[in-house]
Scaffold this motif. Structure first.
Motif, PDB file in Angstrom:
ATOM      1  N   MET A 140      29.898  28.863  43.377  1.00  0.00           N
ATOM      2  CA  MET A 140      29.700  30.154  44.060  1.00  0.00           C
ATOM      3  C   MET A 140      30.703  31.176  43.515  1.00  0.00           C
ATOM      4  O   MET A 140      31.907  30.964  43.575  1.00  0.00           O
TER       5      MET A 140
ATOM      6  N   ILE B 123      33.758  38.062  44.305  1.00  0.00           N
ATOM      7  CA  ILE B 123      34.608  39.202  43.964  1.00  0.00           C
ATOM      8  C   ILE B 123      35.555  39.369  45.142  1.00  0.00           C
ATOM      9  O   ILE B 123      35.117  39.349  46.297  1.00  0.00           O
TER      10      ILE B 123
ATOM     11  N   ASP C  92      39.540  40.998  46.762  1.00  0.00           N
ATOM     12  CA  ASP C  92      40.665  41.913  46.642  1.00  0.00           C
ATOM     13  C   ASP C  92      41.800  41.356  47.492  1.00  0.00           C
ATOM     14  O   ASP C  92      41.617  41.085  48.683  1.00  0.00           O
TER      15      ASP C  92
ATOM     16  N   TRP D 179      34.618  30.661  43.365  1.00  0.00           N
ATOM     17  CA  TRP D 179      35.263  30.644  44.694  1.00  0.00           C
ATOM     18  C   TRP D 179      36.505  29.740  44.723  1.00  0.00           C
ATOM     19  O   TRP D 179      37.593  30.159  45.144  1.00  0.00           O
ATOM     20  N   ASP D 180      36.340  28.491  44.280  1.00  0.00           N
ATOM     21  CA  ASP D 180      37.449  27.533  44.399  1.00  0.00           C
ATOM     22  C   ASP D 180      38.632  27.925  43.508  1.00  0.00           C
ATOM     23  O   ASP D 180      39.791  27.698  43.874  1.00  0.00           O
TER      24      ASP D 180
ATOM     25  N   ARG E 297      39.954  40.609  51.018  1.00  0.00           N
ATOM     26  CA  ARG E 297      38.514  40.859  51.191  1.00  0.00           C
ATOM     27  C   ARG E 297      37.806  40.007  50.140  1.00  0.00           C
ATOM     28  O   ARG E 297      38.256  39.979  48.998  1.00  0.00           O
ATOM     29  N   CYS E 298      36.757  39.328  50.505  1.00  0.00           N
ATOM     30  CA  CYS E 298      35.993  38.597  49.486  1.00  0.00           C
ATOM     31  C   CYS E 298      34.521  38.646  49.805  1.00  0.00           C
ATOM     32  O   CYS E 298      34.115  38.630  50.967  1.00  0.00           O
ATOM     33  N   GLY E 299      33.720  38.739  48.762  1.00  0.00           N
ATOM     34  CA  GLY E 299      32.284  38.830  48.949  1.00  0.00           C
ATOM     35  C   GLY E 299      31.533  37.880  48.042  1.00  0.00           C
ATOM     36  O   GLY E 299      31.966  37.604  46.924  1.00  0.00           O
ATOM     37  N   THR E 300      30.419  37.361  48.570  1.00  0.00           N
ATOM     38  CA  THR E 300      29.513  36.536  47.769  1.00  0.00           C
ATOM     39  C   THR E 300      28.114  37.101  47.947  1.00  0.00           C
ATOM     40  O   THR E 300      27.799  37.705  48.974  1.00  0.00           O
ATOM     41  N   ARG E 301      27.273  36.929  46.930  1.00  0.00           N
ATOM     42  CA  ARG E 301      25.886  37.365  47.073  1.00  0.00           C
ATOM     43  C   ARG E 301      24.965  36.426  46.317  1.00  0.00           C
ATOM     44  O   ARG E 301      25.313  35.897  45.268  1.00  0.00           O
ATOM     45  N   THR E 302      23.779  36.233  46.874  1.00  0.00           N
ATOM     46  CA  THR E 302      22.830  35.291  46.284  1.00  0.00           C
ATOM     47  C   THR E 302      21.629  36.002  45.687  1.00  0.00           C
ATOM     48  O   THR E 302      20.812  35.381  45.025  1.00  0.00           O
ATOM     49  N   ASP E 303      21.528  37.319  45.931  1.00  0.00           N
ATOM     50  CA  ASP E 303      20.333  38.022  45.450  1.00  0.00           C
ATOM     51  C   ASP E 303      20.382  38.324  43.953  1.00  0.00           C
ATOM     52  O   ASP E 303      19.362  38.402  43.293  1.00  0.00           O
TER      53      ASP E 303
ATOM     54  N   GLN F 119      26.557  39.977  39.949  1.00  0.00           N
ATOM     55  CA  GLN F 119      27.177  41.302  39.937  1.00  0.00           C
ATOM     56  C   GLN F 119      28.663  41.133  39.675  1.00  0.00           C
ATOM     57  O   GLN F 119      29.316  40.296  40.302  1.00  0.00           O
TER      58      GLN F 119
ATOM     59  N   GLY G 146      32.600  43.020  39.379  1.00  0.00           N
ATOM     60  CA  GLY G 146      33.324  44.121  39.987  1.00  0.00           C
ATOM     61  C   GLY G 146      33.056  45.432  39.255  1.00  0.00           C
ATOM     62  O   GLY G 146      32.897  46.490  39.872  1.00  0.00           O
TER      63      GLY G 146
ATOM     64  N   LYS H 148      29.868  46.965  40.349  1.00  0.00           N
ATOM     65  CA  LYS H 148      29.971  47.637  41.648  1.00  0.00           C
ATOM     66  C   LYS H 148      30.504  49.063  41.481  1.00  0.00           C
ATOM     67  O   LYS H 148      29.967  50.015  42.032  1.00  0.00           O
TER      68      LYS H 148
END
Lengths: 103, 103, 103, 103
Positions: A1, A4, A6, A49-50, A76-82, A85, A87, A90
């Motif tokens: 996974m 991105i 911060d 992620w890890d 702050r951390c984000g994951t997306r599956t769609d 992407q 940084g 973005k």
């Protein structure tokens, strides 16, 4: 996974000048291959992620070794599956919208 | 390494009502033994560093499985080497100072 | 404009024990009528937007007066126009979903 | 009172593509004279405390006007009384320490 993130890390109990501690964390994040991009209130990283969270743990450990009795992180951390992407994607996406808005 | 953390997880692209997603995360955090204490803008947890961050990863995975294409977390986490301290200790210490201030 | 917020304020350069500073901020937030609810990594408040941010400014000012040369805040704040909602509503909504999930 | 801040604003209930909302906030922050520096998970700003928080409020208002029923912000902000410091000073100070560390 992929994530991105911060990261803003603050050592406590070491006085006011935190830059050498931040520099030590930057080095950890670079060595983990997370492409850290330092800004005025944190650092952008991206990667697996890890890998990201192992590096964050190492940052806490190193700041304790450097003498900080307390270390506090805001992240702050984000994951997306769609879709994939970065940084940079973005930031670029916002810049395009800003230019459209200007025309 | 023990950590006290506060986690605010937001699924994106699933509309306005987020409570069922938050409830699913609470369950993950409970099952991980992290003693989650829900408040109006996040959840306190405490435990071993790796357990906390494995559970956070699982929260992201479960929200994606529930249909959220994007998941964004804001997290605060702290470690200290000078002494053992629970989240309850932290709150109690402030309350004592407040009572002193009132007298 | 009504807001629900969560505030974590850290004074830097004052050593390791932060509880008296947190207690001073709690007093500011109470006197502003913001119903502060202290937890292990911050404080929930709710009220009018301008009241919340005037109180946050006052917290920074008071910590500086108490001798902290640097003060750093991490804040989450939310506004919504679709319906009125208190912090207690948010927590209750999650609890209901958790009970449904348990049955 | 001068502050350096980092702002991450998320509109909820508007789907997955947030860039046009972020672009609208960038415009607000620019027009307020806050020198916004966009990064992959937020925006650095700096300026007078009241100017920063009036602009943040305006960001929430504009996102609601653009159709977002909920808006959630995560913000870091710092003040210091020991000396004047810009965001660029903070970054430069870390970079100097990193170069020292490399030699």
């Amino acid at each position: 996974m992929h994530t991105i993130a911060d990261i803003s890390i603050v050592p406590l109990g070491v006085g006011l000048s935190l830059s050498k501690y931040v520099a030590a964390c930057e080095k950890v994040l670079q060595e983990a291959g997370l492409q850290p991009k330092l800004h005025a209130y944190g650092t952008n990283v991206e990667g697996d992620w890890d890998t990201v969270f192992a590096a964050l743990r190492k940052c806490h450990e190193i700041l304790h070794e450097m003498g900080a009795p307390r270390v506090s992180t805001n992240l702050r951390c984000g994951t997306r599956t769609d879709r994939a992407q970065t940084g940079e994607d973005k930031v670029q996406s916002v810049r395009e919208k800003m230019e459209l808005g200007d025309s």
